[in-house]
Motif scaffolding. Structure first.
Motif, PDB file in Angstrom:
ATOM      1  N   GLY A  81       0.799  -1.225   0.000  1.00  0.00           N
ATOM      2  CA  GLY A  81       0.000   0.000   0.000  1.00  0.00           C
ATOM      3  C   GLY A  81       0.827   1.268   0.000  1.00  0.00           C
ATOM      4  O   GLY A  81       0.296   2.361  -0.272  1.00  0.00           O
ATOM      5  N   ASP A  82       2.118   1.162   0.304  1.00  0.00           N
ATOM      6  CA  ASP A  82       3.009   2.329   0.305  1.00  0.00           C
ATOM      7  C   ASP A  82       3.749   2.499  -1.016  1.00  0.00           C
ATOM      8  O   ASP A  82       4.553   3.426  -1.165  1.00  0.00           O
ATOM      9  CB  ASP A  82       4.034   2.211   1.444  1.00  0.00           C
ATOM     10  N   ILE A  83       3.477   1.620  -1.974  1.00  0.00           N
ATOM     11  CA  ILE A  83       4.183   1.659  -3.260  1.00  0.00           C
ATOM     12  C   ILE A  83       3.397   2.489  -4.269  1.00  0.00           C
ATOM     13  O   ILE A  83       2.190   2.298  -4.435  1.00  0.00           O
ATOM     14  CB  ILE A  83       4.392   0.227  -3.794  1.00  0.00           C
ATOM     15  N   ALA A  84       4.077   3.411  -4.939  1.00  0.00           N
ATOM     16  CA  ALA A  84       3.445   4.211  -5.985  1.00  0.00           C
ATOM     17  C   ALA A  84       3.492   3.490  -7.324  1.00  0.00           C
ATOM     18  O   ALA A  84       2.497   3.434  -8.044  1.00  0.00           O
ATOM     19  CB  ALA A  84       4.122   5.574  -6.106  1.00  0.00           C
ATOM     20  N   TYR A  85       4.652   2.947  -7.654  1.00  0.00           N
ATOM     21  CA  TYR A  85       4.768   2.206  -8.920  1.00  0.00           C
ATOM     22  C   TYR A  85       6.075   1.417  -8.963  1.00  0.00           C
ATOM     23  O   TYR A  85       6.985   1.622  -8.157  1.00  0.00           O
ATOM     24  CB  TYR A  85       4.682   3.140 -10.138  1.00  0.00           C
ATOM     25  N   PHE A  86       6.114   0.496  -9.912  1.00  0.00           N
ATOM     26  CA  PHE A  86       7.323  -0.229 -10.272  1.00  0.00           C
ATOM     27  C   PHE A  86       7.655   0.144 -11.714  1.00  0.00           C
ATOM     28  O   PHE A  86       6.758   0.231 -12.551  1.00  0.00           O
ATOM     29  CB  PHE A  86       7.116  -1.745 -10.216  1.00  0.00           C
ATOM     30  N   TYR A  87       8.920   0.352 -12.019  1.00  0.00           N
ATOM     31  CA  TYR A  87       9.277   0.558 -13.412  1.00  0.00           C
ATOM     32  C   TYR A  87      10.597  -0.124 -13.728  1.00  0.00           C
ATOM     33  O   TYR A  87      11.426  -0.375 -12.852  1.00  0.00           O
ATOM     34  CB  TYR A  87       9.308   2.044 -13.772  1.00  0.00           C
ATOM     35  N   SER A  88      10.743  -0.462 -14.988  1.00  0.00           N
ATOM     36  CA  SER A  88      11.920  -1.176 -15.455  1.00  0.00           C
ATOM     37  C   SER A  88      12.755  -0.279 -16.347  1.00  0.00           C
ATOM     38  O   SER A  88      12.228   0.412 -17.225  1.00  0.00           O
ATOM     39  CB  SER A  88      11.481  -2.425 -16.241  1.00  0.00           C
ATOM     40  N   ARG A  89      14.068  -0.309 -16.106  1.00  0.00           N
ATOM     41  CA  ARG A  89      14.981   0.503 -16.904  1.00  0.00           C
ATOM     42  C   ARG A  89      16.348  -0.181 -16.935  1.00  0.00           C
ATOM     43  O   ARG A  89      16.866  -0.558 -15.887  1.00  0.00           O
ATOM     44  CB  ARG A  89      15.093   1.914 -16.320  1.00  0.00           C
ATOM     45  N   ASN A  90      16.887  -0.353 -18.139  1.00  0.00           N
ATOM     46  CA  ASN A  90      18.199  -0.988 -18.307  1.00  0.00           C
ATOM     47  C   ASN A  90      18.278  -2.338 -17.590  1.00  0.00           C
ATOM     48  O   ASN A  90      19.231  -2.644 -16.888  1.00  0.00           O
ATOM     49  CB  ASN A  90      19.308  -0.061 -17.788  1.00  0.00           C
ATOM     50  N   LYS A  91      17.205  -3.143 -17.763  1.00  0.00           N
ATOM     51  CA  LYS A  91      17.117  -4.498 -17.205  1.00  0.00           C
ATOM     52  C   LYS A  91      17.068  -4.515 -15.680  1.00  0.00           C
ATOM     53  O   LYS A  91      17.281  -5.559 -15.054  1.00  0.00           O
ATOM     54  CB  LYS A  91      18.277  -5.363 -17.704  1.00  0.00           C
ATOM     55  N   LEU A  92      16.794  -3.375 -15.066  1.00  0.00           N
ATOM     56  CA  LEU A  92      16.665  -3.279 -13.620  1.00  0.00           C
ATOM     57  C   LEU A  92      15.240  -2.858 -13.272  1.00  0.00           C
ATOM     58  O   LEU A  92      14.692  -1.942 -13.879  1.00  0.00           O
ATOM     59  CB  LEU A  92      17.662  -2.247 -13.072  1.00  0.00           C
ATOM     60  N   THR A  93      14.641  -3.550 -12.298  1.00  0.00           N
ATOM     61  CA  THR A  93      13.302  -3.192 -11.842  1.00  0.00           C
ATOM     62  C   THR A  93      13.407  -2.398 -10.548  1.00  0.00           C
ATOM     63  O   THR A  93      14.062  -2.835  -9.598  1.00  0.00           O
ATOM     64  CB  THR A  93      12.441  -4.438 -11.610  1.00  0.00           C
ATOM     65  N   LEU A  94      12.751  -1.249 -10.517  1.00  0.00           N
ATOM     66  CA  LEU A  94      12.793  -0.374  -9.352  1.00  0.00           C
ATOM     67  C   LEU A  94      11.405  -0.222  -8.745  1.00  0.00           C
ATOM     68  O   LEU A  94      10.407  -0.084  -9.447  1.00  0.00           O
ATOM     69  CB  LEU A  94      13.333   1.004  -9.746  1.00  0.00           C
ATOM     70  N   SER A 124      13.287   5.169  -3.892  1.00  0.00           N
ATOM     71  CA  SER A 124      13.432   4.194  -4.972  1.00  0.00           C
ATOM     72  C   SER A 124      14.363   3.067  -4.545  1.00  0.00           C
ATOM     73  O   SER A 124      15.441   3.323  -3.994  1.00  0.00           O
ATOM     74  CB  SER A 124      13.980   4.889  -6.227  1.00  0.00           C
ATOM     75  N   PHE A 125      13.940   1.815  -4.804  1.00  0.00           N
ATOM     76  CA  PHE A 125      14.728   0.658  -4.410  1.00  0.00           C
ATOM     77  C   PHE A 125      14.697  -0.394  -5.518  1.00  0.00           C
ATOM     78  O   PHE A 125      13.642  -0.645  -6.108  1.00  0.00           O
ATOM     79  CB  PHE A 125      14.167   0.010  -3.130  1.00  0.00           C
ATOM     80  N   PRO A 126      15.821  -1.035  -5.802  1.00  0.00           N
ATOM     81  CA  PRO A 126      15.812  -2.152  -6.763  1.00  0.00           C
ATOM     82  C   PRO A 126      15.159  -3.383  -6.141  1.00  0.00           C
ATOM     83  O   PRO A 126      15.290  -3.622  -4.932  1.00  0.00           O
ATOM     84  CB  PRO A 126      17.298  -2.380  -7.043  1.00  0.00           C
ATOM     85  N   VAL A 127      14.453  -4.154  -6.955  1.00  0.00           N
ATOM     86  CA  VAL A 127      13.839  -5.400  -6.489  1.00  0.00           C
ATOM     87  C   VAL A 127      14.177  -6.512  -7.476  1.00  0.00           C
ATOM     88  O   VAL A 127      14.394  -6.274  -8.664  1.00  0.00           O
ATOM     89  CB  VAL A 127      12.306  -5.272  -6.341  1.00  0.00           C
ATOM     90  N   ASP A 128      14.199  -7.734  -6.968  1.00  0.00           N
ATOM     91  CA  ASP A 128      14.595  -8.884  -7.783  1.00  0.00           C
ATOM     92  C   ASP A 128      13.396  -9.547  -8.446  1.00  0.00           C
ATOM     93  O   ASP A 128      13.198 -10.768  -8.345  1.00  0.00           O
ATOM     94  CB  ASP A 128      15.349  -9.904  -6.927  1.00  0.00           C
ATOM     95  N   TYR A 129      12.583  -8.757  -9.120  1.00  0.00           N
ATOM     96  CA  TYR A 129      11.437  -9.272  -9.851  1.00  0.00           C
ATOM     97  C   TYR A 129      11.363  -8.581 -11.206  1.00  0.00           C
ATOM     98  O   TYR A 129      11.684  -7.395 -11.317  1.00  0.00           O
ATOM     99  CB  TYR A 129      10.119  -8.980  -9.111  1.00  0.00           C
ATOM    100  N   SER A 130      10.915  -9.298 -12.219  1.00  0.00           N
ATOM    101  CA  SER A 130      10.577  -8.651 -13.477  1.00  0.00           C
ATOM    102  C   SER A 130       9.154  -8.115 -13.361  1.00  0.00           C
ATOM    103  O   SER A 130       8.390  -8.522 -12.477  1.00  0.00           O
ATOM    104  CB  SER A 130      10.657  -9.651 -14.640  1.00  0.00           C
TER     105      SER A 130
END
Length: 255
Positions: free
Chosen positions: A162-175, A183-189
């Motif tokens: 509920g505290d997350i605004a969005y996830f986005y992918s850039r240069n094969k990294l998901t944030l 902003s934090f990297p996560v280990d999910y596509s």
């Protein structure tokens, strides 16, 4: 063997095409569809293929709506992110499934199984069997991920969904981006994430973005039936909902 692919994520569809031809170069891919509506229309006017590879979540809803509108005469391999044990029973009913990301070796085994089903010439998904599958997956969908573990320096912290605004992918990294702009990297596509998140509050806008419903602060009409979004926190790139996904996006907002 003639194969129809029904998959709304273009990269996943392209990967399936490549893997199919690597497994059997004689396979003919008849078409690649991405929605319930286009699939129903195709199946109504074309001879049904030897095999259908079918994603569960499509651009305009769940694949089960296809079976409600047209009698499917082809063997079906479901492409899904759901747990293998929950679907184990359906192996006994000439239904196979591939867990995403699809592995070439498992696809090859599934093709061998589908050849056996093809020789039997029997419908694959009907009546109570389909209802049971829908019910089983429905129960799994109630268990959405409620928090994500992220690394902050030398420590690990939980971020509530509920505290997350969005996830986005850039240069094969998901944030992961929180509502307060962290902003934090996560280990999910993103393909993995959309299976884990509650679709009532998260929407897969495009290939590189999944947003929480509260993140869409402004919505503007855009060219060719598309929509342009202004997010909070701001994202340093243009956010556009395609004309194909715009009706689904509007329904999501209005639920």
């Amino acid at each position: 063997m003639q194969v129809l692919i029904i998959e709304d994520e273009a990269p996943a569809a392209e990967k399936l095409q490549k893997q199919l031809l690597e497994c059997d170069s004689s396979i003919t891919i008849l078409d690649v569809l991405n929605s319930v509506e286009s699939s129903v229309e195709w199946l109504r006017v074309n001879k049904h293929p030897d095999l259908i590879l079918l994603d569960i979540h499509l651009a305009d809803g769940l694949c089960f709506d296809i079976f409600k509108q047209v009698k499917v005469k082809s063997p079906v391999i479901f492409c899904t992110a759901y747990d293998q044990y929950a679907l184990k029973a359906f192996e006994l009913n000439s239904i196979d499934y591939l867990l995403k990301p699809v592995q070439a070796q498992k696809l090859e085994k599934s093709l061998e199984k589908m050849k056996d089903v093809q020789q039997q010439r029997s419908p694959v998904v009907e009546g109570d069997l389909l209802n049971n599958l829908m019910s089983m997956i429905g129960r799994q969908e109630s268990n959405y991920k409620s928090r994500f573990m992220v690394r902050i320096g030398n420590r690990i912290q939980a971020v509530k969904a509920g505290d997350i605004a969005y996830f986005y992918s850039r240069n094969k990294l998901t944030l992961l981006v929180t509502k307060d702009g962290q902003s934090f990297p996560v280990d999910y596509s993103l393909d993995d994430l959309i299976q884990l998140l509650d679709p009532a509050v998260f929407f897969h806008v495009n290939r590189s973005l999944i947003i929480h419903i509260d993140a869409a602060r402004e919505i503007h009409p855009y060219f060719k039936g598309r929509l342009k979004l202004v997010l909070h926190p701001p994202l340093d790139e243009e956010v556009v909902v395609s004309s194909q996904r715009t009706p689904l996006f509007k329904d999501w907002l209005d639920q």
